[in-house]
Write an enzyme that holds these catalytic residues in place. Structure first.
Site, PDB file in Angstrom:
ATOM      1  N   ARG A  39      22.098  40.351 -24.019  1.00  0.00           N
ATOM      2  CA  ARG A  39      21.494  39.194 -25.016  1.00  0.00           C
ATOM      3  C   ARG A  39      22.476  38.325 -25.066  1.00  0.00           C
ATOM      4  NH1 ARG A  39      17.400  42.650 -28.939  1.00  0.00           N
ATOM      5  NH2 ARG A  39      16.904  44.178 -27.616  1.00  0.00           N
ATOM      6  N   LYS A 174       8.709  64.995 -40.807  1.00  0.00           N
ATOM      7  CA  LYS A 174       7.978  63.708 -40.250  1.00  0.00           C
ATOM      8  C   LYS A 174       6.956  63.904 -39.306  1.00  0.00           C
ATOM      9  CE  LYS A 174      11.596  62.500 -37.062  1.00  0.00           C
ATOM     10  NZ  LYS A 174      12.361  63.265 -37.170  1.00  0.00           N
ATOM     11  N   THR A 263       9.301  40.730 -46.813  1.00  0.00           N
ATOM     12  CA  THR A 263      10.639  39.970 -46.508  1.00  0.00           C
ATOM     13  C   THR A 263      10.584  38.499 -47.361  1.00  0.00           C
ATOM     14  OG1 THR A 263      12.180  39.138 -44.849  1.00  0.00           O
ATOM     15  CG2 THR A 263       9.635  38.853 -44.297  1.00  0.00           C
ATOM     16  N   LYS A 266      11.123  35.295 -43.758  1.00  0.00           N
ATOM     17  CA  LYS A 266      10.049  34.748 -42.656  1.00  0.00           C
ATOM     18  C   LYS A 266       9.378  33.549 -43.612  1.00  0.00           C
ATOM     19  CE  LYS A 266      10.257  38.711 -39.432  1.00  0.00           C
ATOM     20  NZ  LYS A 266      11.344  39.258 -40.050  1.00  0.00           N
ATOM     21  N   THR A 296      26.007  44.667 -53.140  1.00  0.00           N
ATOM     22  CA  THR A 296      25.995  43.486 -53.958  1.00  0.00           C
ATOM     23  C   THR A 296      24.740  42.805 -53.606  1.00  0.00           C
ATOM     24  OG1 THR A 296      28.296  43.227 -53.706  1.00  0.00           O
ATOM     25  CG2 THR A 296      27.350  41.119 -54.142  1.00  0.00           C
ATOM     26  N   THR A 381      13.600  46.759 -27.383  1.00  0.00           N
ATOM     27  CA  THR A 381      12.456  46.084 -28.476  1.00  0.00           C
ATOM     28  C   THR A 381      11.225  46.339 -28.178  1.00  0.00           C
ATOM     29  OG1 THR A 381      14.298  44.654 -28.925  1.00  0.00           O
ATOM     30  CG2 THR A 381      12.130  44.090 -29.721  1.00  0.00           C
TER      31      THR A 381
END
Length: 425
Positions: A39, A174, A263, A266, A296, A381
């Site tokens: 990448r 799970k 989020t 985006k 933080t 991915t």
């Protein structure tokens, strides 16, 4: 071979075979190059007021005007005056950083205002801010077994890496159900102790294939088996629903979701992540999650900009409509060219190339020859053999930008040794 000189050596325990760390790093990186998966960062400078246009700095130092076609600033809010003015005012009023964790001097009126906006957006009692949606998923899902001993988490097979990591780290039980396979999920639920606490984790929009999760069907199963629901709306908040509350709001199902993850990086155009849930749930996560306790907090200016963006998009349905129109036009034109795109009705437009080397070559040629920036998406991915270019049109991609993209793809597709007709069929 040269070794790292700044690595601390172990005490002398007799004859030892030195490790050539540099050679091992070379091997690991070379493997990515050989597979066509290495990448590369593309150095760009966004120009305020001109998104999606930017300036790319080439490796030789020269500059090139480009159009960004793979960004996540879906609505262009990262340069909206409402957001920028709020951030400027907050910087002037408070300075740069927050100065601490939320528990120790890092909670400001801006953080509380943003959490109130987000709780209202999703119709929940409370919301809790994190530094990213990745951290929000990881910290929350990894903390749940502390709150519900014996918890079993049922996770969609294509959930985001942050959800996978959170489920993996929590140390509890799970179950992985096949992607969007409600029948398989039912089988797993039926096989477990009916008295055990349960949670189903899934997404509203899966960004790599652009498909939707079966929210209502999963909520029905959750009701039947007494399970909590955890919905990742990262690629949907701001974009879907009357006020931008996501797909769950659009489908009038938000009240059936126990925990919503979203989020700010985006559609809202800033940075950060959050969960929205009951006041007690947010209070418990706030009190138990190390990823929240020891981090933080967001800078006040970021919180101010995000709050302004969330508030603005609640009353901007025309922007969402325009965005969907642009996505539909792009998909229609690419289909007309016979390109193998995936279309499940969302705003994300993946075009399958199916080979990592070809994907990278096509991406490079679009950038160099046409000033079109779209990043190749490769394994891990997406699965091997499904490598792709993923386009994210926005309301600020006009007809001129769209024409250039279609022209470039049409001209370069066959140059990359891609049989368009076979792949389309």
């Amino acid at each position: 071979m040269k070794r790292f000189s700044n690595l601390r050596r172990p005490p002398n325990l007799g004859a030892q075979i030195p490790v050539d760390y540099t050679a091992q790093l070379d091997t690991a990186i070379a493997r990515l190059h050989d597979e066509g998966r290495y990448r590369t960062f593309i150095d760009i400078e966004r120009r305020n007021g001109h998104f999606p246009h930017a300036v790319r700095t080439r490796p030789d130092g020269s500059q090139q005007n480009i159009t960004v076609w793979c960004g996540n600033d879906y609505l262009g809010m990262g340069q909206h005056p409402v957001v920028l003015n709020a951030m400027h005012e907050a910087v002037d009023a408070t300075g740069a950083g927050s100065g601490g964790t939320r528990n120790i001097s890092g909670t400001t009126v801006y953080h509380k205002r943003l959490e109130a906006e987000l709780a209202d957006l999703h119709g929940k009692e409370a919301a809790l801010l994190f530094t990213s949606a990745y951290i929000a998923n990881d910290a929350t899902l990894s903390t749940l077994p502390k709150l519900f001993p014996g918890l079993i988490i049922y996770s969609d097979a294509l959930n985001h890496a942050s959800m996978i990591e959170g489920v993996r780290r929590n140390g509890g039980a799970k179950r992985i159900f096949r992607h969007n396979d409600v029948a398989h999920l039912r089988e797993l639920l039926e096989a477990d102790d009916p008295k055990a606490p349960k949670l189903i984790a899934f997404e509203s929009i899966y960004s790599m294939d652009s498909d939707f999760g079966p929210i209502e069907e999963i909520c029905d199963l959750a009701d039947e088996f007494g399970a909590l629901t955890y919905l990742d709306e990262v690629h949907a908040v701001g974009m879907y629903g009357p006020r931008g509350g996501g797909v769950a709001e659009r489908d009038r199902l938000a009240h059936r979701i126990d925990i919503i993850n979203g989020t700010l990086a985006k559609a809202f155009g800033v940075i950060g992540g959050y969960i929205a849930a009951s006041a007690k749930f947010c209070d418990a996560v706030r009190s138990y999650a190390p990823g929240f306790i020891f981090t933080t907090s967001l800078p006040p200016a970021v919180a101010a900009g995000a709050a302004a963006s969330v508030a603005y998009l609640k009353s901007a349905p025309e922007l969402r409509k325009q965005h969907q129109t642009q996505a539909s036009i792009l998909k229609l034109r690419l289909k007309g060219m016979g390109l193998p795109l995936i279309d499940h009705g969302s705003h994300i437009v993946p075009v399958i190339v199916g080979n990592p080397i070809h994907t990278k070559k096509l991406s490079d040629m679009l950038l160099d020859d046409y000033g079109i920036y779209v990043q190749p998406i490769n394994f891990p991915t997406v699965p091997r053999g499904t490598e792709r270019l993923r386009f994210t049109p926005s309301p600020v991609h006009g007809s001129e930008e769209l024409d250039l993209l279609v022209t470039g793809l049409n001209a370069l597709w066959t140059q990359c040794e891609l049989n368009r007709d076979e792949r389309a069929g």
